[in-house]
Design an enzyme around this catalytic site. Structure first.
Site, PDB file in Angstrom:
ATOM      1  N   LYS A 172     -11.472 -10.195   4.058  1.00  0.00           N
ATOM      2  CA  LYS A 172     -10.210 -10.722   3.539  1.00  0.00           C
ATOM      3  C   LYS A 172      -9.004 -10.218   4.340  1.00  0.00           C
ATOM      4  CE  LYS A 172      -9.365  -7.331  -0.157  1.00  0.00           C
ATOM      5  NZ  LYS A 172      -9.111  -7.185  -1.613  1.00  0.00           N
ATOM      6  N   ASP A 173      -9.193  -9.154   5.163  1.00  0.00           N
ATOM      7  CA  ASP A 173      -8.115  -8.667   6.023  1.00  0.00           C
ATOM      8  C   ASP A 173      -8.020  -9.443   7.328  1.00  0.00           C
ATOM      9  OD1 ASP A 173      -7.453  -6.658   4.220  1.00  0.00           O
ATOM     10  OD2 ASP A 173      -8.733  -5.160   5.193  1.00  0.00           O
ATOM     11  N   ARG A 195      -1.247 -12.302  -4.727  1.00  0.00           N
ATOM     12  CA  ARG A 195      -2.187 -13.194  -5.422  1.00  0.00           C
ATOM     13  C   ARG A 195      -2.501 -12.668  -6.823  1.00  0.00           C
ATOM     14  NH1 ARG A 195      -7.353 -12.551  -6.500  1.00  0.00           N
ATOM     15  NH2 ARG A 195      -7.403 -10.678  -5.209  1.00  0.00           N
ATOM     16  N   ARG A 196      -2.846 -11.399  -6.911  1.00  0.00           N
ATOM     17  CA  ARG A 196      -3.149 -10.824  -8.230  1.00  0.00           C
ATOM     18  C   ARG A 196      -1.904 -10.800  -9.111  1.00  0.00           C
ATOM     19  NH1 ARG A 196      -6.125  -6.206  -5.130  1.00  0.00           N
ATOM     20  NH2 ARG A 196      -8.205  -7.107  -4.866  1.00  0.00           N
ATOM     21  N   ARG A 254       0.255   1.198  -3.264  1.00  0.00           N
ATOM     22  CA  ARG A 254      -0.421   1.248  -1.977  1.00  0.00           C
ATOM     23  C   ARG A 254      -1.313   2.479  -1.939  1.00  0.00           C
ATOM     24  NH1 ARG A 254       1.835  -0.903   2.450  1.00  0.00           N
ATOM     25  NH2 ARG A 254      -0.218  -0.402   3.311  1.00  0.00           N
ATOM     26  N   ARG A 271      -5.067   4.626  -5.802  1.00  0.00           N
ATOM     27  CA  ARG A 271      -4.623   3.581  -6.733  1.00  0.00           C
ATOM     28  C   ARG A 271      -5.239   3.760  -8.113  1.00  0.00           C
ATOM     29  NH1 ARG A 271      -5.532  -1.810  -3.470  1.00  0.00           N
ATOM     30  NH2 ARG A 271      -6.866  -0.521  -2.133  1.00  0.00           N
ATOM     31  N   CYS A 297       3.036 -17.970   6.134  1.00  0.00           N
ATOM     32  CA  CYS A 297       3.768 -17.476   4.978  1.00  0.00           C
ATOM     33  C   CYS A 297       2.976 -16.408   4.243  1.00  0.00           C
ATOM     34  CB  CYS A 297       4.056 -18.616   4.000  1.00  0.00           C
ATOM     35  SG  CYS A 297       4.967 -19.981   4.718  1.00  0.00           S
TER      36      CYS A 297
END
Length: 314
Positions: free
Chosen positions: A80-81, A128-129, A146, A152, A238
């Site tokens: 996903k990165d 997104r979350r 972060r 976290r 974006c």
């Protein structure tokens, strides 16, 4: 011969790299595999939201540079990165079997999303979350957090009511028990390629490509191709809340995706199904569907805004 794997230094990144190293050693007993640990720009910039400093690619460039400089033969990323377009001269050599792609709520006190009190503070680093949480619970206060997974998790009991993390990362680090609620995709659609690993190599390194081919999982590759096809068409540079999740059902690929406004007040969804061979085209088709429904307007409005989340807490 020594095989060098380029990786970030975070505990999760090193777990992923070591997992690949173990697979290589299993396939070739006695082979020498070492990690080449790097610090990426995304690891150095911790005081601002990812979306404000570039988002996609922040955890990748230095690792790809190591491959191109021949300081390593393999790069291991969280898929996903990985940006939709790879650096010239590099290829996605293998996609191993995917871990659970869902998102997880971690809340020692309240346990579930429904149990969170009105106005609860929920931490995430993901637009997104954040957008999907606001769509589900407009009363929530979404705050940027972060740091690595363990950092976290601590914040879930240090000033926040909950944090939302990728379930895959928790499971890989043996921290799955901290997930008090796992969101079904119908409730929170995962990020493109969440839970999948990307094994990257130089396009002209035939020996490494052959070695990595043995780690390929065809089903995961099909799903990821659909999701990354969507990403390539929709992202447009974006930093916006987007989600894409493909499944294999009854011999077909089913691709579901969304684009949301930063505050979650608008969520545009799309779904298509098609053949395995057309997975990437399917992802592109879903992106086109969302754009035709008004996602392009959200993309234009969101560009340059960065994030609607609160500033990170020191």
């Amino acid at each position: 011969m020594t095989i060098r794997i380029a990786t970030r230094r975070s505990p999760l990144a090193k777990w992923q790299a070591n997992h690949v190293a173990d697979r290589l050693r299993t396939n070739e007993p006695g082979v020498d595999v070492k990690l080449h640990e790097l610090v990426t720009r995304g690891d150095r910039i911790l005081e601002v939201p990812l979306a404000q400093v570039g988002g996609k690619g922040l955890f990748v460039k230095e690792i790809e540079d190591a491959l191109l400089a021949k300081d390593a033969e393999i790069a291991v990323h969280s898929m996903k990165d990985l940006p939709a377009l790879l650096a010239e001269g590099l290829v996605l050599a293998a996609v191993p079997e995917r871990e659970d792609p869902r998102d997880a709520l971690c809340s020692p006190k309240h346990k579930t999303l429904a149990a969170l009190p009105k106005g609860a503070k929920v931490g995430t680093s993901s637009l997104r979350r954040g957008a999907q949480l606001k769509a589900l619970r407009p009363d929530l206060q979404i705050e940027v957090i972060r740091g690595n997974v363990e950092t976290r998790l601590r914040k879930a009991s240090e000033g926040l009511d909950a944090v939302v993390l990728a379930y895959a990362g928790l499971r890989r680090l043996g921290l799955g028990a901290h997930a008090t609620y796992v969101f079904p995709p119908e409730e929170m659609l995962p990020a493109v390629a969440q839970g999948a690993l990307a094994l990257e190599a130089r396009a002209d390194d035939a020996a490494t490509l052959k070695r990595l081919a043995r780690l390929e999982d065809p089903a995961t590759r099909i799903r990821v191709e659909a999701e990354r096809g969507f990403l390539a068409r929709i992202e447009g540079g974006c930093q916006v809340p987007i989600a894409g999740h493909a499944t294999l059902e009854d011999g077909e690929v089913v691709m579901r995706a969304l684009v949301a406004s930063l505050d979650g007040t608008r969520v545009i969804r799309g779904e298509r199904r098609g053949s395995h061979a057309d997975a990437r085209k399917l992802g592109v088709a879903v992106a086109e569907e969302l754009l035709s429904k008004g996602a392009d307007e959200i993309l234009r409005e969101t560009e340059g805004k960065g994030t609607a989340l609160s500033a990170p807490k020191r």
